[in-house]
Design an enzyme around this catalytic site. Structure first.
Site, short mmCIF file in Angstrom:
data_model
loop_
_atom_site.label_atom_id
_atom_site.label_comp_id
_atom_site.label_asym_id
_atom_site.label_seq_id
_atom_site.Cartn_x
_atom_site.Cartn_y
_atom_site.Cartn_z
N GLN B 251 0.83 -1.20 0.00
CA GLN B 251 0.00 0.00 0.00
C GLN B 251 0.86 1.25 0.00
OE1 GLN B 251 -3.27 0.12 -0.39
NE2 GLN B 251 -2.92 2.30 -0.56
N HIS B 254 2.53 2.93 -3.20
CA HIS B 254 1.72 3.61 -4.20
C HIS B 254 2.11 5.07 -4.33
CE1 HIS B 254 -1.46 1.18 -5.94
NE2 HIS B 254 -1.64 0.56 -4.80
N GLU B 319 -10.74 2.21 2.36
CA GLU B 319 -10.88 1.80 0.96
C GLU B 319 -10.70 0.27 0.86
OE1 GLU B 319 -7.69 3.15 -1.47
OE2 GLU B 319 -8.73 2.75 -3.35
N HIS B 320 -9.59 -0.22 1.42
CA HIS B 320 -9.33 -1.66 1.46
C HIS B 320 -9.27 -2.10 2.93
CE1 HIS B 320 -7.15 -0.13 -2.14
NE2 HIS B 320 -7.69 -1.18 -2.73
N ASP B 353 -6.22 -5.91 -6.52
CA ASP B 353 -5.78 -4.85 -7.42
C ASP B 353 -5.73 -5.33 -8.87
OD1 ASP B 353 -5.48 -3.06 -5.39
OD2 ASP B 353 -3.31 -3.32 -5.17
N HIS B 412 -52.04 21.52 -11.89
CA HIS B 412 -51.89 20.07 -11.83
C HIS B 412 -53.25 19.41 -11.60
CE1 HIS B 412 -47.65 21.02 -11.58
NE2 HIS B 412 -47.29 19.77 -11.40
#
Lengths: 420, 420
Positions: B251, B254, B319-320, B353, B412
């Site tokens: 991680q 990245h 996220e993960h 991934d 209406h």
């Protein structure tokens, strides 16, 4: 209403659709001040914009009980009827979680869960919109949202419209606050002493509300940025122009910026329709608004063929489409873009606005090309589930390592190697 | 890695998550200039930001054929394997249109249709991301999007990375353009001479790309505003710290802004893990980036109980999420908020991934509280269908008229009265 006969003119009308005026600077200031001064700023802005001094933002249980006394039994019944039909339609939108085992040792899934909280904005001022309460709260409730919050500006006497309160109570809204405008959106997004923030904000509003929703988007989820309402009515020789004119005017009475337009098969029908619109217009309670809308934004296009009509509709991507031709179902497969489609002479937009069942919160200004009606799917979110056994991982490890190395993410490759 | 032991400190770490830096003024200027000068501006900005002069924006058929020659057979096979698995998972997300007749004369439905076009942004520069091409193009293709466009910045020699081109071609991407940054987003949203606009823009990017996506949102649809990537790993006494450390570092490599964090059952394990992270860190190709990420954003929290771990995860909404405890399935029902959940020791994030099947485009920065992984549902839109017979309309007309009058929309009510 302007009558147009060439495709070029029609395209120009579509491009001319009104959009919200730029109020961003003011809205940014309001959001920043609400973040900073919280409740005090909400109360001050309520005094300034709604002309009323209130002490407490939250509507009390007693105020809700009192509201039931103010609502007629026929209105209560109408709201209950509408609620039941809206619920019945939206129940169909519920999504189930699923798991699959596509090969040995590989377990995948998609978990569907409700958002923990949602905030509904309901416009106030002179009118009240209990139908909008139903249309926003019911899908949130069916999705399983535990905390549903509603904000709406207080009336001049400091109360909230009784019909809105009763609609909210019928739908199980958990908290109601007397605050409107961009300041309400800021409070829902970021919270104040009285109002805990929510995860998603839905509901219509004026240009300030729309702009505030755009600005808070990302920090919270929003439904859509709504522009002025629109209807496009597709007619043929047999369409009853009395019905068509009434539906165009029902659209026009919403708002001076609203668009009512119509596709007709001949110049004669165009002229007859224009005459009928003008005749009915004079009888309306909201004549001034409807007249302005019809004059500024109304148009009738003479189309040569069914395929031309379909092309125009797909280019327009109208919020509401009424197909009043003899066999409305026939063309349904060819309509790519519309928020909601009303088929036949007895399905006017007003039916869908209140009780038909589907949501009346629909994509405007051509956004039906990429957006959907508000639905249960707006109040859930998904989580992917991944489980591989040691053997299953081994089986795909070469592919992972190859791709990771290609992307120069060799630490990713290492996370596989350490296991195999 | 910082080791933290009190809940208060953990909450502070969650709140401290990095967010994109403000680049809005620059991005606004770029968007305005692309709208005005179109292709000429795209070429000028490509020269300025990517340092390369190109004549033609669109990648030619020949360039794609050439790319196949540059890609190894093992990489081609890995991309095909990944494609098949990603397709298999996403096929499950297809939604069917439906019609119901809940009572006599009432026909309702929901039509699901693909967006007509979608644009995928793929970052470029030094690295290439064929996996991101697969993850964006496959769900669009399954949804039935007819025109899939991809933009990515050219490399220093004016070409596009061969793996990206091959991945795009494998997925049936229709048009590929050599343009990156905020200018690519502006071109996709508003079009230029060479690039027809699209209805939805997806894909990751730097702060400029993210800001541009936020600014064009509303005019087109976007997937999400992605922040830095994150993983949270939940361990117990039996977790293999070699695996845990490798995943944290995968991680961290990245991006310096990436967050790797871990929940452990004791201070002893926290210290042992920290040591293992530092050991593996020294062996990494991308050590500098990973070290900076670990030092700035990495944390290990000692948690007292399973329920405390679950509370932290739901507050973080990572996220993960990797659950490496002995019985990871046991806690699954209690995890409310996560983009993707990886269960067990042999389901590292790197698996997801690339090849596991679910999408790797996931909500970051806590937005998993209200957002979903990218999916087929992102590339379709819905239209409501309403048809009532004359009798069925008659049956609900009182309720409509009551509600319309309450909302002061008497036009209406008139649209109903004219029919009954």
């Amino acid at each position: 209403m302007q009558i147009i006969t060439t495709r070029n003119q029609i395209t120009k009308r579509i491009a001319r659709r009104t959009s919200a005026s730029p109020v961003e600077k003011t809205v940014r200031t309001i959001i920043d001040r609400v973040k900073k001064f919280q409740d005090a700023e909400l109360l001050a802005l309520t005094e300034r914009f709604d002309g009323v001094t209130i002490q407490t933002l939250q509507v009390s249980k007693q105020e809700i009980l009192d509201a039931y006394q103010k609502v007629s039994s026929s209105l209560l019944q109408a709201m209950k009827d509408a609620k039941e039909r809206i619920q019945r339609f939206h129940e169909q939108q519920k999504e189930e979680s699923w798991r699959i085992e596509p090969e040995e040792g590989v377990y995948l899934g998609q978990q569907v869960r409700p958002l923990a909280s949602a905030g509904i904005y309901i416009p106030g001022g002179k009118a009240s919109y209990p139908s909008t309460v139903l249309m926003n709260a019911i899908p949130a409730k069916i999705a399983g949202v535990k905390r549903i919050v509603l904000t709406t500006p207080p009336q001049a006497d400091g109360t909230v419209n009784a019909a809105v309160l009763v609609a909210a109570d019928l739908c199980g809204v958990d908290e109601i606050y007397k605050v409107g405008g961009a300041q309400a959106i800021a409070a829902l997004a970021y919270g104040t002493e009285s109002i805990q923030p929510v995860l998603k904000i839905t509901g219509p509003g004026n240009a300030y509300v729309a702009c505030a929703k755009k600005l808070v988007f990302g920090d919270v989820s929003i439904d859509m940025i709504a522009g002025p309402s629109e209807v496009c009515i597709w007619t043929d020789e047999q369409s009853d122009l009395k019905f068509v004119a009434a539906d165009l005017l029902a659209q026009a009475e919403h708002d001076e910026d609203a668009t009512a337009c119509c596709l007709v098969p001949s110049i004669q029908i165009a002229e007859a329709l224009s005459t009928e619109v003008n005749r009915q217009l004079e009888l309306m309670d909201r004549m001034d608004i409807a007249k302005k809308s019809i004059q500024t934004n109304g148009w009738i296009a003479v189309v040569e063929s069914e395929s031309e009509a379909i092309d125009i509709i797909n280019e327009l991507a109208p919020e509401h489409l009424e197909i009043m031709t003899a066999n409305p179902e026939n063309s349904l497969d060819d309509i790519e873009n519309a928020g909601a489609i009303f088929l036949g002479a007895y399905s006017p937009e007003a039916l869908g606005d209140y009780v038909a069942g589907p949501n009346h919160t629909l994509p405007t200004s051509g956004t039906a090309k990429f957006s959907s009606p508000l639905g249960v799917y707006d109040f859930v979110k998904k989580t992917s589930i991944i489980r591989y056994t040691e053997n299953a991982l081994e089986h795909v490890s070469d592919a992972i390592i190859e791709l990771a190395n290609t992307e120069q993410l060799t630490g990713h490759a290492q996370a596989i190697r350490v296991r195999t």
